[in-house]
Design an enzyme around this catalytic site. Structure first.
Site, mmCIF file in Angstrom:
data_model
loop_
_atom_site.group_PDB
_atom_site.id
_atom_site.type_symbol
_atom_site.label_atom_id
_atom_site.label_comp_id
_atom_site.label_asym_id
_atom_site.label_seq_id
_atom_site.Cartn_x
_atom_site.Cartn_y
_atom_site.Cartn_z
ATOM 1 N N ASP A 1 17.157 7.614 -17.890
ATOM 2 C CA ASP A 1 18.455 7.804 -18.539
ATOM 3 C C ASP A 1 19.212 6.487 -18.630
ATOM 4 O OD1 ASP A 1 17.940 10.571 -18.695
ATOM 5 O OD2 ASP A 1 18.760 10.888 -16.690
ATOM 6 N N ASP B 1 13.565 2.777 -15.618
ATOM 7 C CA ASP B 1 14.431 3.921 -15.384
ATOM 8 C C ASP B 1 14.398 4.754 -16.665
ATOM 9 O OD1 ASP B 1 16.418 5.567 -14.161
ATOM 10 O OD2 ASP B 1 17.971 4.474 -15.251
#
Length: 193
Positions: A13, A11
């Site tokens: 953020d 991922d």
């Protein structure tokens, strides 16, 4: 690339860069996590290719343009390379959460696209994230899952222990550095700046 190449999905953020409740809207607002850069370097040194899969609803919300996001991703990849790591590719969902698109995590469309384009056996890889959506996305595709405690990780861990009992990460670590150690079957050590 061939089916014997090793990959990890990440991922963005909260895993690679600090998350913001008001969205990361420009490169000036993007603060990379030092332990994440060290983790990217460690993965790259061991020939593990990192692919980012990320929801970027800031586009669908009108907070950022596609070109602005492309600039951020270009600079993020350059920063990773400068730190000795490498981000092979970045796949993102630009849609608003209400759009109901299959590419928004925990949907699987972006993972399936990346797997097809890079020849990845999803059952032989791992997804590192900081949210319940990340864990659900990885589990749905038979991937190993690792929850990092950076970003939304601590809040997600609380949710997993109280309300989302059916979503269980394979491991919980402090950051991407520790996730890389775990993935590479190295002793998990705390990242020291």
């Amino acid at each position: 690339m061939n089916r014997h190449d090793k990959f990890v999905f990440l991922d963005r953020d909260g895993v690679i860069n600090e998350d913001r409740d008001d969205y990361v809207k420009s490169w000036d607002e993007m603060v990379v996590i030092p332990a994440a850069m060290a983790g990217l370097k460690l993965l790259h040194q061991h020939r593990i290719r990192a692919i980012v899969i990320t929801n970027q609803s800031g586009i669908g919300r009108g907070l950022i343009t596609e070109s602005g996001l492309q600039e951020m991703h270009h600079n993020l990849r350059k920063t990773g390379t400068a730190c000795g790591g490498q981000i092979e590719a970045i796949y993102y969902c630009p849609h608003h959460p209400d759009a109901g698109c299959p590419c928004r995590k925990p949907g699987s469309a972006l993972f399936l696209q990346a797997a097809q384009e890079h020849g990845i056996g999803l059952d032989r890889t791992c997804y590192v994230g900081d949210s319940v959506k990340d864990i659900r996305a990885g589990q749905a595709l038979g991937m190993k899952t690792v929850l990092v405690l950076t970003g939304k990780g601590k809040r997600s861990l609380e949710r997993l222990a109280t309300t989302d009992l059916d979503a269980r990460p394979g491991a919980v670590v402090n950051d991407l550095w520790e996730a890389a150690c775990l993935i590479l079957d190295l002793p998990v050590t705390h990242y020291a700046h």
